[in-house]
Design an enzyme around this catalytic site. Sequence first.
Site, PDB file in Angstrom:
ATOM      1  CG  ASN A 139      -2.993  -8.102 -40.311  1.00 58.06           C
ATOM      2  OD1 ASN A 139      -3.483  -8.997 -41.004  1.00 58.06           O
ATOM      3  ND2 ASN A 139      -3.658  -7.006 -39.974  1.00 58.06           N
ATOM      4  CE  LYS A 176      -2.843  -4.481 -42.413  1.00 57.36           C
ATOM      5  NZ  LYS A 176      -2.815  -3.029 -42.403  1.00 57.36           N
ATOM      6  CG  HIS A 194      -6.699  -4.353 -38.209  1.00 57.94           C
ATOM      7  ND1 HIS A 194      -6.870  -3.383 -39.179  1.00 57.94           N
ATOM      8  CD2 HIS A 194      -5.354  -4.513 -38.065  1.00 57.94           C
ATOM      9  CE1 HIS A 194      -5.683  -2.987 -39.599  1.00 57.94           C
ATOM     10  NE2 HIS A 194      -4.744  -3.656 -38.945  1.00 57.94           N
ATOM     11  N   GLY A 216      -0.165   1.742 -42.920  1.00 62.20           N
ATOM     12  CA  GLY A 216      -0.010   1.670 -44.365  1.00 62.20           C
ATOM     13  C   GLY A 216       0.327   3.002 -45.013  1.00 62.20           C
ATOM     14  CD  GLU A 270      -2.188  -2.059 -35.895  1.00 65.89           C
ATOM     15  OE1 GLU A 270      -1.155  -2.583 -36.315  1.00 65.89           O
ATOM     16  OE2 GLU A 270      -3.266  -2.123 -36.505  1.00 65.89           O
ATOM     17  CD  GLU A 323      -6.328  -2.460 -42.668  1.00 64.98           C
ATOM     18  OE1 GLU A 323      -6.349  -3.706 -42.751  1.00 64.98           O
ATOM     19  OE2 GLU A 323      -5.270  -1.800 -42.733  1.00 64.98           O
ATOM     20  CB  SER A 371       4.334   2.914 -41.128  1.00 71.48           C
ATOM     21  OG  SER A 371       3.236   3.235 -41.967  1.00 71.48           O
TER      22      SER A 371
HETATM   23  O1  LIG Z   1      -1.996  -4.934 -38.728  1.00 72.34           O
HETATM   24  C1  LIG Z   1      -1.078  -4.212 -39.095  1.00 72.34           C
HETATM   25  C2  LIG Z   1      -1.222  -2.802 -39.162  1.00 72.34           C
HETATM   26  O2  LIG Z   1      -2.420  -2.420 -39.728  1.00 72.34           O
HETATM   27  C3  LIG Z   1      -0.032  -2.056 -39.697  1.00 72.34           C
HETATM   28  O3  LIG Z   1       0.035  -2.118 -41.096  1.00 72.34           O
HETATM   29  P1  LIG Z   1       1.323  -1.463 -41.803  1.00 72.34           P
HETATM   30  O4  LIG Z   1       2.513  -2.065 -41.133  1.00 72.34           O
HETATM   31  O5  LIG Z   1       1.199  -1.855 -43.238  1.00 72.34           O
HETATM   32  O6  LIG Z   1       1.230   0.007 -41.561  1.00 72.34           O
END
Ligand SMILES: O=C[C@H](O)COP(=O)(O)O
Length: 263
Positions: A10, A12, A103, A181, A175, A105, A222
């Site tokens: 992803n 983002k 998601h 993150g 998640e 976010e 993460s």
């Molecule tokens: O979509 C992915 C997740 O939000 C995980 O993000 P991350 O790997 O940066 O923690």
Amino acid sequence: MSRSRVIAGNWKMHKTPSEARAFARELLAQLGGAARPEGVEVVLCPSFPALTAVHAEIERSGLGAWVSLGAQDLYWERQGAFTGEVSGPMLADAGCRYVIVGHSERRHLLGESDEWVARKLRAALESGLTPILCVGETLEERRQGLTETVVSRQLETALEGLAAGAVAGVVVAYEPVWAIGTGENATGEEAHRVIDGVIRSRVRARFGEEAAGRLRIQYGGSVNPANIGEFMAYPSIDGALVGGASLKVDSFTAIVAAGRRAT
Ligand SMILES: O=C[C@H](O)COP(=O)(O)O
């Protein structure tokens, strides 16, 4: 264990269309240069403006049998006066096979409710897209011992009223919000407990053994090349939804390689 694993990146709100194209070309060259990890599907989820460029790169690479395009969101109507929104048919026509829904976010920064997520999930299925449904508790909810309650509510609202056959085709991403993150990942054991003990067992209770057995459930939060092995050691965990580590060719290819099931 016959379920294939899904390793999804992803991206983002990173990478312009030209950056995404160049990155995809390099990534696909590296993925294509190594043996395909057995039973692993890869999904690349760039921003909306980069979808067609990344789709073209997947086609060009010849890896379309196991590398797919995914979007990060969709709206539930097929078309109409919904400024700024993007529909399932638009995504399918742009070459998407997957779409992320719910998601954290979007739930927490943009106020998406469980009901909105449910509508989006249906819209994805109706457009022939495989939804990657994200569920997970916040740090505060975890501290209050509400992980199971929150994950069950998000899951059950999203899947409510679907046929078992449709549920079987969904990908769920567990998640935990506190792990996204932050560099602070859940342990493999913690992820397994929620994935198997909550998500798969709820699906089993509501939709039956076959749907539960076919449903693919990823871990996200993460994930990196150093910890992916800890998650993939659990047969219950069917891949990963990767944010930050999907933005670098070397780290993402290492995670993809680790996705193969031990034989
Ligand atoms: O979509 C992915 C997740 O939000 C995980 O993000 P991350 O790997 O940066 O923690």
